[in-house]
Design a protein around this motif. Structure first.
Motif, PDB file in Angstrom:
ATOM      1  N   GLN A  49       0.822  -1.214   0.000  1.00 58.51           N
ATOM      2  CA  GLN A  49       0.000   0.000   0.000  1.00 58.51           C
ATOM      3  C   GLN A  49       0.856   1.264   0.000  1.00 58.51           C
ATOM      4  O   GLN A  49       0.561   2.226  -0.721  1.00 58.51           O
ATOM      5  CB  GLN A  49      -0.934   0.000   1.214  1.00 58.51           C
ATOM      6  CG  GLN A  49      -2.025  -1.032   1.116  1.00 58.51           C
ATOM      7  CD  GLN A  49      -2.835  -1.169   2.393  1.00 58.51           C
ATOM      8  OE1 GLN A  49      -2.391  -0.799   3.470  1.00 58.51           O
ATOM      9  NE2 GLN A  49      -4.039  -1.707   2.261  1.00 58.51           N
ATOM     10  N   GLU A  50       1.914   1.268   0.786  1.00 50.94           N
ATOM     11  CA  GLU A  50       2.797   2.427   0.830  1.00 50.94           C
ATOM     12  C   GLU A  50       3.457   2.654  -0.535  1.00 50.94           C
ATOM     13  O   GLU A  50       3.608   3.786  -0.984  1.00 50.94           O
ATOM     14  CB  GLU A  50       3.861   2.236   1.909  1.00 50.94           C
ATOM     15  CG  GLU A  50       4.747   3.446   2.119  1.00 50.94           C
ATOM     16  CD  GLU A  50       5.736   3.264   3.247  1.00 50.94           C
ATOM     17  OE1 GLU A  50       6.734   4.000   3.250  1.00 50.94           O
ATOM     18  OE2 GLU A  50       5.529   2.393   4.113  1.00 50.94           O
ATOM     19  N   TYR A  53       0.959   4.201  -2.901  1.00 53.13           N
ATOM     20  CA  TYR A  53       0.793   5.617  -2.566  1.00 53.13           C
ATOM     21  C   TYR A  53       1.964   6.437  -3.118  1.00 53.13           C
ATOM     22  O   TYR A  53       1.774   7.486  -3.730  1.00 53.13           O
ATOM     23  CB  TYR A  53       0.672   5.806  -1.053  1.00 53.13           C
ATOM     24  CG  TYR A  53       0.708   7.253  -0.656  1.00 53.13           C
ATOM     25  CD1 TYR A  53      -0.404   8.067  -0.839  1.00 53.13           C
ATOM     26  CD2 TYR A  53       1.860   7.820  -0.123  1.00 53.13           C
ATOM     27  CE1 TYR A  53      -0.369   9.412  -0.502  1.00 53.13           C
ATOM     28  CE2 TYR A  53       1.903   9.156   0.215  1.00 53.13           C
ATOM     29  CZ  TYR A  53       0.786   9.951   0.027  1.00 53.13           C
ATOM     30  OH  TYR A  53       0.824  11.274   0.348  1.00 53.13           O
TER      31      TYR A  53
END
Length: 182
Positions: A49-50, A53
């Protein structure tokens, strides 16, 4: 390929739906790679997820639209390495991994655990090229592009990484070539 390049172009112009389409194509590969590095389902998901992003926030810095996959993979690898450095220790035997291994034969399980232990003990640059080459099936040229280094360096790192693995696992396994009768 031209269609993907057009989607990347739209994503670079701020089209979130185009970016989502691109990530949808890459998500399984990226998550698997994150899991191989982190070896914990929750942390791998966090790294994934990071990375997404970071990729979304910096997509305008992508210079060649044809290399989106390589670019986002590189972001994920850098994020995974940074996460591991923060934790100072790789999780060796996560609960999820042990559950998946419980179905294996005892000797296969021991082999897997020995290999995981040996992989954890080699330098990050060797671990990275070995994972990309043998786990993700990248070519030497693709790895060189991904890591922004010469192909010769990739080949050397693969050879040295394999030599280190062989040395680390030598205590557990004997070398058939040395022990065979000629």
């Amino acid at each position: 390929m031209k269609t993907k390049s057009k989607i990347v172009k739209r994503a670079k112009q701020g089209d979130a739906e185009a970016f989502q389409t691109l990530i949808h194509e890459e998500k399984e590969k990226l998550y698997k790679l994150a899991y191989v590095y982190i070896r914990n389902e929750d942390d791998a998901l966090e790294v994934f997820q990071e990375s997404i992003y970071k990729a979304f926030a910096s997509i305008t810095t992508l210079t060649n639209n044809d290399y989106f996959s390589t670019w986002v993979t590189r972001i994920l690898i850098n994020t995974a390495i940074a996460t591991l450095k923060k934790k100072q220790k790789i999780v060796l035997n996560s609960h999820e991994m042990l559950e998946n291994m419980s179905e294996m034969e005892p000797s296969d399980l021991e082999d897997q655990l020995d290999l995981l232990q040996a992989m954890d003990e080699i330098e990050e640059k060797y671990k990275t090229v070995l994972l990309l080459r043998f786990y993700e099936d990248y070519t030497v040229k693709q790895i060189a592009t991904l890591l922004n280094c010469p192909e010769g360096t990739v080949k050397t790192n693969i050879r040295r990484g394999l030599a280190m693995l062989k040395k680390k696992m030598k205590g557990a396994y004997f070398d058939d070539r040395q022990n065979s009768i000629v």
